[in-house]
Design an enzyme around this catalytic site. Sequence first.
Site, PDB file in Angstrom:
ATOM      1  N   CYS A  75      27.980  23.507  73.057  1.00  0.00           N
ATOM      2  CA  CYS A  75      27.281  23.848  71.822  1.00  0.00           C
ATOM      3  C   CYS A  75      26.675  22.604  71.198  1.00  0.00           C
ATOM      4  O   CYS A  75      27.332  21.571  71.085  1.00  0.00           O
ATOM      5  CB  CYS A  75      28.258  24.444  70.811  1.00  0.00           C
ATOM      6  SG  CYS A  75      28.661  26.143  71.167  1.00  0.00           S
ATOM      7  N   ALA A  80      27.170  28.114  74.701  1.00  0.00           N
ATOM      8  CA  ALA A  80      27.472  29.497  74.343  1.00  0.00           C
ATOM      9  C   ALA A  80      26.276  30.067  73.595  1.00  0.00           C
ATOM     10  O   ALA A  80      25.931  29.589  72.514  1.00  0.00           O
ATOM     11  CB  ALA A  80      28.717  29.535  73.466  1.00  0.00           C
ATOM     12  N   TYR A  84      37.342  33.184  72.005  1.00  0.00           N
ATOM     13  CA  TYR A  84      36.236  33.960  71.450  1.00  0.00           C
ATOM     14  C   TYR A  84      36.458  35.429  71.833  1.00  0.00           C
ATOM     15  O   TYR A  84      37.474  35.762  72.429  1.00  0.00           O
ATOM     16  CB  TYR A  84      34.896  33.380  71.905  1.00  0.00           C
ATOM     17  CG  TYR A  84      34.722  31.968  71.367  1.00  0.00           C
ATOM     18  CD1 TYR A  84      34.664  31.748  69.988  1.00  0.00           C
ATOM     19  CD2 TYR A  84      34.687  30.865  72.212  1.00  0.00           C
ATOM     20  CE1 TYR A  84      34.557  30.457  69.473  1.00  0.00           C
ATOM     21  CE2 TYR A  84      34.575  29.564  71.697  1.00  0.00           C
ATOM     22  CZ  TYR A  84      34.517  29.372  70.329  1.00  0.00           C
ATOM     23  OH  TYR A  84      34.421  28.106  69.809  1.00  0.00           O
TER      24      TYR A  84
END
Length: 359
Positions: A25, A62, A186
């Site tokens: 990220c 992601a 997640y």
Amino acid sequence: MSALFEPFTLRSLTVPNRIWMAPMCQYSAVAEGPDEGAPTDWHFQHLAARAVGGTGLILTEATAISPEGRISPHDLGLWNDTQTEAFRRITAFLKSQGSVPGIQLAHAGRKASTDAPWRGGTPLGTDEGGWRPAGPSPLPFDDRHQVPAELTADGIRRVTAEFARAAERALAAGFEVAEVHGAHGYLIGEFLSPHSNHRTDGYGGTFENRTRFALEVVDAIRAVWPDDRPLFFRISATDWLETNGWTPDDTVRLAALLREHGVDLLDVSSGGNASGVRIPLGPGYQVPFAARVRRETGLPVGAVGLITEPDQAEKIVANGEADAVLLGRELLRDPTWAQRAARALGGDVHVPDQYLRAI
Ligand SMILES: Cc1cc2nc3c(=O)[nH]c(=O)nc-3n(C[C@H](O)[C@H](O)[C@H](O)COP(=O)(O)O)c2cc1C
């Protein structure tokens, strides 16, 4: 010949080497307006530089399948045409360098709606530009996070369809590999683990029920993702909990099922679902989890986590512990790591014509 530089074929796709970039990220997408969630110049250089450096396969960070699925308002997303179009420039450039472009498709679940790490990574409330996260059960990740809304059966169906729609867009955007983000606590990982999934319906309780959502997402993506293109799944091999967590045994059991459902490679990470656990960090500390999956199921695996040295990476692949290594932070430090490893180990690697004089 160095094992790291042997091409690797999955379905009809051949990756030129076994040095791959882990998803990372960047919290650098536009947070609002018509370009919300679309990649920027930052993403272009971040991904392009590693392709120029000879990395065989490059996974995006992601990338959220819906606005609610973002970890932060600055995450990449793939739910509209503007985003799809913006990715095309990146995938075309990676391919021009001989790298394979892959995308990690993600929903952040109960860990959604936080600020960028360099602004503290704090959860954002609805009055701070955040939103109400959703999860398998109304259990917050820790005492700073919001209590997520429990996904209904309809909600689960909607999210599954959003994964499939994002995969269709990934195809249109030119990606050759899709990876389902099932790791790090997640949404999909939250369903897997009894630590975060306290449901009493068909998606909670037994191993079969807790893995149902992951397998439904894989099936939905496989239905739209072409047969000749590989599908990866990233998993946390363990929650690192003493009791009532997801375990390496569970990982092996799920890996065999994922293989039957058309997953071509398991990208084996760990942790992220339980706060406050102690993780025994050290060079290659997650490699044994990957090696066990490969040995016991025959499913190809990627190893990740504190792999930094060419000799270390070479041994992991040459010894058959993994089919490929994924490098994260070391590729941030040195985008030309693959070329460095090729010099050290004697392998063939892509060097762009423009840079040949520097070999
Ligand atoms: C800045 C940063 C961002 C990350 N973002 C993601 C992500 O989007 N998806 C993911 O699965 N892992 C993410 N990770 C974990 C990495 O993919 C990788 O598993 C981890 O950094 C361990 O590998 P390393 O020791 O080579 O850095 C991130 C790691 C870093 C350092």
